[in-house]
Design an enzyme around this catalytic site. Structure first.
Site, PDB file in Angstrom:
ATOM      1  N   LYS A 188      47.569  31.830  35.163  1.00 45.60           N
ATOM      2  CA  LYS A 188      46.714  32.782  34.453  1.00 45.60           C
ATOM      3  C   LYS A 188      47.535  33.454  33.359  1.00 45.60           C
ATOM      4  CE  LYS A 188      43.599  36.665  35.622  1.00 45.60           C
ATOM      5  NZ  LYS A 188      43.136  37.514  36.752  1.00 45.60           N
TER       6      LYS A 188
ATOM      7  N   SER B 148      38.275  37.515  37.268  1.00 49.91           N
ATOM      8  CA  SER B 148      38.813  37.295  35.940  1.00 49.91           C
ATOM      9  C   SER B 148      39.673  36.032  35.817  1.00 49.91           C
ATOM     10  CB  SER B 148      39.664  38.500  35.530  1.00 49.91           C
ATOM     11  OG  SER B 148      40.750  38.667  36.443  1.00 49.91           O
TER      12      SER B 148
ATOM     13  N   SER C 208      39.384  38.815  41.851  1.00 53.27           N
ATOM     14  CA  SER C 208      39.467  37.918  40.694  1.00 53.27           C
ATOM     15  C   SER C 208      40.043  36.539  40.983  1.00 53.27           C
ATOM     16  CB  SER C 208      40.285  38.570  39.575  1.00 53.27           C
ATOM     17  OG  SER C 208      39.515  39.542  38.921  1.00 53.27           O
TER      18      SER C 208
END
Lengths: 480, 488
Positions: free
Chosen positions: B81, B156, B180
Site C-alpha cells: 500500500k 482504504s 481498511s
C-alpha cells in the site's frame, strides 16, 4: 489619602517563573541524534526529528532518568505514571506541527524551597518536553532559515507557584535551581548556550489584596541580572497602569536589553488553543517505586544540606560554605581535604584561596594536587614548620610539579627556623644595626616590635618563625 | 509459461529455492500483469490498483537479499500500500501533498520482506492517507474491483486487495485503522489480516490515527497470508515505542480440526437489519466450524453500537495532529501564495488547501474540533471512555471461555462507485470492523461465499496476541468450506 511614597510601594509584586533546562543527555529525547551544541545547521537531524512521514518517536531512557533526578533534586514528588502529550501549533521550526510535551500527567508535582530571605516558593510541576528548532531571520536575505539541530533536544520545564514577591527573590530562586540541577548532574544550566531559559509571569496588586491581577509573561531573559531588571520594569509598568485605571492586557513581552525596555512580543497574539491530547505514539511512562527509590539513593547531597553540614559540623563560616557549594567539584575537593585530617575552617580557606585561584586560571581542569597532600601542607603550616607564605609557595610547586609538601619545603629551604640560638643571633645583629629603634622600643614605643621583627625576617631570608622572633624581641627589650 | 503466480506462496518459494523458477521471471510476469490489468484490452476499465510500479525489475529483485536463497519468501512478488515507506519508490499516500515524495528511510516491514527474499513490485492505490472505504478518495483515481469493475474494491487498502484478487501477486500489504484491510479483503474475495496492535511495527507506515493504525496482510489463501505475517511481525523496540516486546508464535500451520474451540457469535453483529443473504453466507462459516469440531455459542458485546461514533472522534482527533506535518516547509508540496500581510500563513493555507482532498480536510476539521478547548471532555475524553467499554466487552466474552468470535466482515458486498455519497452512511459501513481496532485485537476476514457473484467475508476476532489461534480457525474454515468459499 493617596500620593505618599512611590507608586511601587503601594503595590505588591507577584512573580511566577517557568524555567526550561536542557537535560544533559548525549542524544535527543525521541531519536539518536546528537545534542552537541554548535554543529553546522541541520547536521544533527534524522527522519524522526525532522517529522518525516512514517517516522516514530522512541523515548530516551537517559532523559527520563535525568528528569527524575531533577525532580528529586528540587524536592518534588515523582509520579509513578506520567504521559507524553501533543501540544499542537504550526510554526516552521516545529517539524511535526506539534511539540511532544506532558500536560495532564507530568513527571513530577509539588516541590517547595525556602530561600535565604525566608520566602517559601512552591514548585507546581516538572515535565519533560522536546525542544523546537530555531528560526534564523538574518541569514538569508528576505527569507527565514530553519535550523533543526535543537529540535527534539530534551528539556525539563519547571513551573513555580506565583509565590515570589521580589526580583531579588526571583534571582535567589533561580540560583538555587541552577545550583541544585548542576549539582545533581542534570543540566549544564548555561544561559549562554540556551541550556537554561527563563520566562517570568509578572503581575502587581495592591498590598493586602488577595486575588491576583492580570499577568504578563516576559520571555527572552538571558541572564539573572536581566531577569531582575525586566521584572522591575514590568512591575513599574503594571503599577502605573493600575494607578491610571488602565487594564493590563495578558500578553507575551520581550525584554530588549539593548534599549533596556520591556515591550510586547512582535508576533501577533493569536489566542492559542494547543489542543493537548495524549500522544498515541508513546505509551505512558511507568516508573516503579523501586526505580524512584534507586534514583533517590544515587542523588548527591543537595547544596543546601551540604552548606548546613559545613557550617554546623565543620565550623566553616557561612560565606565560605556558600562559596564552596556553588561548585560540586570544589566542594568535593574540600571534603577530601577535611577527610585527610585538615580542620574545616583552614581547609575552606585554602580551597577557596589557592585552589580556586588556580582553577580559575585553568577552567575545567582537575585539581592536580591530591587532597591528602594539601592536608599535609596545612598540618606543616599549623605546626609552624613552614610559614603561611612559604606554604603558598609549596602549594604552587605541588600544583606545577607534583610532589609531597615536606620534601618540597626541605628542598627549597622553606622550613622555618625556630631554634633559639639561631634566632638570637639574628636578633643580636638587628639590635646592633638599629640602636635608635631599640632605645625607643625600650622607652615604650611598642609598635617598633613589628619593624624589628621585619628586619629579622629579612635577615633570615623568610625562614625565621615570626611568632618566636616577636616573643624574643619583646622579652629582650624588657617588655615582658 | 504456466504461471507460478496462480499457485500458492509455498509452492512458489519451493520452486525458487529449488531453482525451478527464478525470482526475476516471476517478478517480470507480475509486472506484466499489472500492465495488462490497466490496459483495457479486455474491454474492462483499468484496474488502477497501483500508484507506482517498479519497472526496473532487475534492481527490484536485487534489492531483496537473493531470490534463490533459502528464505521464507524467496522470489515472492509483493505489492505494498502506498502509505508504507520505501526507498526505491515514492510514497504518496494517495495525496497530492505527497505526490513526489520519496522517503529517506524504509519501513521496518519493508526491510523484513527484502531480507526474506520478497520482491517489491509496486505501491498500491488507497484512499488519501487511508481515509475512506472505497479508494474513491485517492488523488490518483480509484482502484476497481476485479469481480466487477463498476464496483469499489473496498478501502482504504483497495489497491492491494484488487492486485491480489486480480492475480497480479499472491500477497500484499495494506494498512488499517478501522477495517481498511478486512473490508477490501471481503469485497475482493481474499484473506485480509489485521494484527494485534503492536504485533507488526508501524515504523514507516505513514500515520493516520496512531493508536488504531496497523499494517495488515492480504493473501489469496490463508497460508499465503500466514507466511507473510510470520515474516513481518515481531518486536521493533528500536523504532516503534508501541511495538509489543514479545516474540510472536508462528501462525503458519497445517489446517486441522477445531475440537475444544469455542466460537462466539455476537448478537450485535447479526442485527435484524442485516441482509439475510450476508447472514446466510456467514452462517456457512459457522456450520463449517462446527463440522470441524468447534462449539458455537451465542454471546453479546453490548457497547458495539457506540463503536463507530467513538471511532469517528478518536481517529480524526489523532489524524488532525498527525497530518500537521504536511505544511510545505520541509518536504512534499509547497504552494506559494503572494501575500504581503502574512506570507507564512498564506503558504500554509494554500499548501494544505490544494494538497488535501475533501475527505482528509473533513477529518482534520472534525479532529481539530473535538480536541478544542471546551469540547475535549464532551468528545475526546468520552470517546476514550467508550473505547474502554468496548475493550471490556471483549475481555469479558473471552474470559467466559470463548476462544474467538465469528461475525460478518461487512454489512454488504462491494457497492458501486458513487453509490454512497453521504459520509455518515459511508462511515457506518465500518460498523463490524472498527471494534477490533478500538480494542487492539487481531481480526481477519476469510471468503465465505458470494452473493450475485460478489464475494462475502466472514470475520474472525481473537484475543490480543492470539494470532495463532485465530489462524487455526481460518485454516480450518478454508479447508472445510473448499469451493463453497467462492461460490454463491
Amino acid at each position: 489619602m493617596t500620593g505618599t511614597g512611590a507608586v511601587t510601594e503601594r503595590y505588591e509584586l507577584v512573580i511566577g517563573l517557568e524555567v526550561h533546562v536542557q537535560l544533559s543527555t548525549r542524544t535527543k529525547l525521541f531519536c539518536r541524534c546528537s545534542t552537541a551544541f554548535g554543529a553546522a545547521p541541520n547536521a544533527h537531524t534524522c527522519p524522526v526529528c525532522l517529522g518525516m512521514p512514517g517516522a516514530l518517536p522512541v523515548p530516551n531512557p537517559e532523559a527520563v532518568l535525568l528528569a527524575t533526578r531533577a525532580a528529586l533534586a528540587l524536592g518534588c514528588e515523582v509520579q509513578e505514571r506520567s504521559v507524553f502529550a501533543r501540544k499542537n501549533y504550526f510554526y516552521p521550526d516545529l517539524p511535526k506541527g506539534y511539540q511532544i510535551s506532558q500536560f495532564e500527567l507530568p513527571l513530577a508535582l509539588r516541590g517547595r524551597v525556602t530561600l535565604a530571605s525566608g520566602a517559601s516558593v512552591g514548585i507546581t510541576r516538572i515535565h519533560m518536553e522536546e525542544d523546537a528548532g530555531k528560526s534564523v531571520h538574518d541569514k538569508v536575505p528576505g527569507k527565514t532559515a530553519i535550523d533543526l539541530n535543537r529540535a527534539g533536544v530534551p528539556l525539563a520545564e519547571i513551573v513555580s507557584e506565583p509565590d515570589l514577591r521580589s526580583g531579588a527573590d526571583a534571582v535567589a530562586y533561580l540560583k538555587w535551581l541552577r545550583e541544585s540541577l548542576v549539582f545533581a548532574g542534570v543540566s549544564e544550566c548555561s544561559m549562554e548556550e540556551g541550556s537554561l531559559r527563563v520566562d517570568a509571569n509578572v503581575s502587581a496588586r495592591l498590598r493586602g489584596e488577595t486575588a491576583f491581577r492580570t499577568r504578563t509573561e516576559i520571555k527572552n531573559l538571558n541572564s539573572f541580572a536581566f531577569a531582575e531588571r525586566a521584572i522591575a520594569l514590568e512591575f513599574k509598568r503594571h503599577c502605573a497602569m493600575h494607578d491610571r485605571g488602565e487594564p493590563v492586557v495578558q500578553q507575551t513581552m520581550l525584554y530588549d536589553q539593548a534599549n533596556d525596555e520591556v515591550r510586547p512580543a512582535r508576533s501577533k497574539e493569536e489566542s492559542h488553543d494547543y489542543r493537548y491530547f495524549p500522544d498515541p505514539d508513546l505509551p505512558p511512562i511507568d516508573l516503579t517505586a523501586a526505580f524512584i527509590a534507586a534514583v533517590r539513593a544515587s542523588m548527591p547531597e543537595s547544596p543546601t544540606a551540604r552548606r548546613m553540614r559545613y557550617t554546623n559540623t565543620l565550623g566553616v563560616p557561612a560565606p565560605d560554605a556558600d562559596a564552596l557549594t556553588t561548585d560540586r567539584a570544589l566542594a568535593e575537593y574540600f571534603e577530601a581535604v577535611v577527610r585527610a585530617g585538615a580542620d574545616g575552617r583552614t581547609a575552606a580557606n585554602w580551597t577557596l584561596g589557592e585552589v580556586q585561584a588556580r582553577r580559575n586560571e585553568h577552567p575545567g581542569a582537575a585539581v592536580p594536587v591530591p587532597a591528602a597532600n594539601l592536608a599535609a601542607l596545612i598540618a606543616l603550616v599549623a605546626a609552624g614548620t613552614v610559614s603561611n607564605t612559604a606554604g603558598k609557595q609549596v602549594f604552587a610547586t605541588m600544583w606545577r610539579e607534583g610532589g609531597v609538601p615536606k620534601a618540597i619545603a626541605e628542598r627549597d629551604g622553606l622550613i622555618q627556623v625556630g631554634d633559639a640560638d639561631a634566632l638570637a643571633r639574628w636578633v643580636d645583629e638587628v639590635f646592633a644595626a638599629h640602636p635608635d629603634e631599640l632605645a625607643r622600643l625600650k622607652a615604650g614605643e611598642r609598635k617598633l616590635v613589628g619593624v624589628l621583627v621585619g628586619q629579622v625576617m629579612k635577615r633570615s631570608g623568610g625562614k625565621a618563625d615570626p611568632k618566636k622572633v616577636n616573643q624574643m624581641i619583646s622579652e629582650r627589650a624588657g617588655l615582658g | 509459461m504456466s504461471s507460478r503466480l496462480d499457485g500458492s506462496v509455498g509452492a512458489l518459494v519451493d520452486a525458487v529455492q529449488s531453482g525451478a523458477a527464478s525470482a526475476l521471471d516471476v517478478a517480470t510476469e507480475s509486472i506484466a500483469r499489472i500492465r495488462a490489468s490497466d490496459s483495457g484490452t479486455a474491454g474492462d476499465a483499468p484496474l488502477n490498483a497501483f500508484v507506482s510500479v517498479d519497472d526496473d525489475v532487475q534492481s527490484a529483485v536485487a534489492a531483496s537479499s537473493g531470490g534463490s536463497a533459502a528464505r521464507a519468501l524467496a522470489g515472492v512478488p509483493i505489492a505494498l500500500k502506498d502509505n508504507i515507506a520505501t526507498l526505491r519508490l515514492r510514497t504518496t499516500c494517495g495525496s497530492r501533498i505527497l505526490e513526489d515524495h520519496v522517503s529517506p528511510f524504509e519501513a521496518t516491514v519493508v526491510g523484513k520482506l527484502r531480507a526474506a527474499g520478497a520482491t517489491i513490485i509496486g505501491k498500491t492505490t488507497l484512499d488519501e492517507f487511508a481515509m475512506g472505504s472505497s479508494t474513491e478518495h485517492s488523488a490518483f483515481g480509484p482502484a476497481r474491483n476485479p469481480h466487477d469493475r463498476d464496483r469499489v474494491p473496498g478501502g482504504s487498502s483497495g489497491g492491494s486487495a484488487a492486485a491480489v484478487a486480480a492475480g497480479i501477486c499472491q500477497v500484499a500489504l495494506g494498512s488499517e485503522t478501522g477495517g481498511s484491510v478486512r473490508q477490501p479483503a471481503a469485497f475482493c474475495g481474499i484473506v485480509g489480516v489485521k494484527p494485534s496492535y503492536g504485533r507488526i511495527s508501524r515504523y514507516g507506515l505513514v500515520a493516520f490515527a496512531s493508536s488504531l493504525d496497523n499494517i495488515g496482510v492480504f493473501g489469496r489463501a490463508v497460508d499465503d497470508a500466514a507466511r507473510v505475517f510470520d515474516v513481518v511481525s515481531g518486536p521493533d523496540a528500536e523504532h516503534d515505542a508501541t511495538s509489543a516486546a514479545v516474540e510472536p508464535e508462528t501462525v503458519q500451520q497445517e489446517p486441522g480440526r477445531l475440537d475444544g474451540v469455542v466460537l462466539g457469535l455476537p448478537a450485535e453483529y447479526f442485527p435484524d437489519s442485516l441482509d439475510p443473504a450476508v447472514r446466510d453466507r456467514v452462517m456457512r462459516a459457522s456450520v463449517a466450524a462446527r463440522a470441524r469440531g468447534a462449539e458455537i455459542r451465542q454471546v453479546s458485546l453490548p457497547h458495539t453500537a457506540l463503536a463507530v461514533p467513538a471511532y469517528y472522534v478518536i481517529a480524526p482527533a489523532e489524524a488532525s495532529a498527525n497530518l500537521s506535518r504536511y505544511d510545505g516547509v520541509r518536504f512534499g508540496r509547497r504552494v506559494k501564495e503572494a501575500s504581503a500581510r502574512d506570507p507564512l500563513r498564506a503558504m500554509y493555507e494554500a499548501t494544505r488547501s490544494e494538497g488535501f482532498g475533501p475527505e482528509v480536510t473533513r477529518r482534520i476539521l472534525l479532529g481539530t474540533y473535538v480536541l478544542s478547548a471546551g469540547y475535549y471532555d464532551a468528545y475526546y475524553r468520552r470517546a476514550m471512555a467508550v473505547r474502554d467499554r468496548i475493550r471490556a466487552d471483549f475481555a469479558s466474552v473471552f474470559a467466559s471461555g470463548v476462544h474467538a468470535l465469528l461475525t460478518p466482515t461487512t454489512p454488504t458486498p462491494a457497492f458501486k462507485f458513487g453509490a454512497i455519497s453521504d459520509p455518515y452512511e459511508m462511515y457506518m459501513t465500518d460498523v463490524f470492523t472498527v471494534t477490533a481496532n478500538l480494542a487492539e485485537l487481531p481480526a481477519m476476514s476469510v471468503p465465505t461465499g458470494r452473493i450475485s457473484g460478489l464475494p462475502v467475508g466472514a470475520q474472525i476476532i481473537a484475543p490480543r496476541f492470539a494470532e495463532r489461534a485465530m489462524f487455526r480457525v481460518a485454516y480450518a474454515l478454508e479447508a472445510e468450506l473448499g469451493g463453497e468459499a467462492h461460490t454463491g
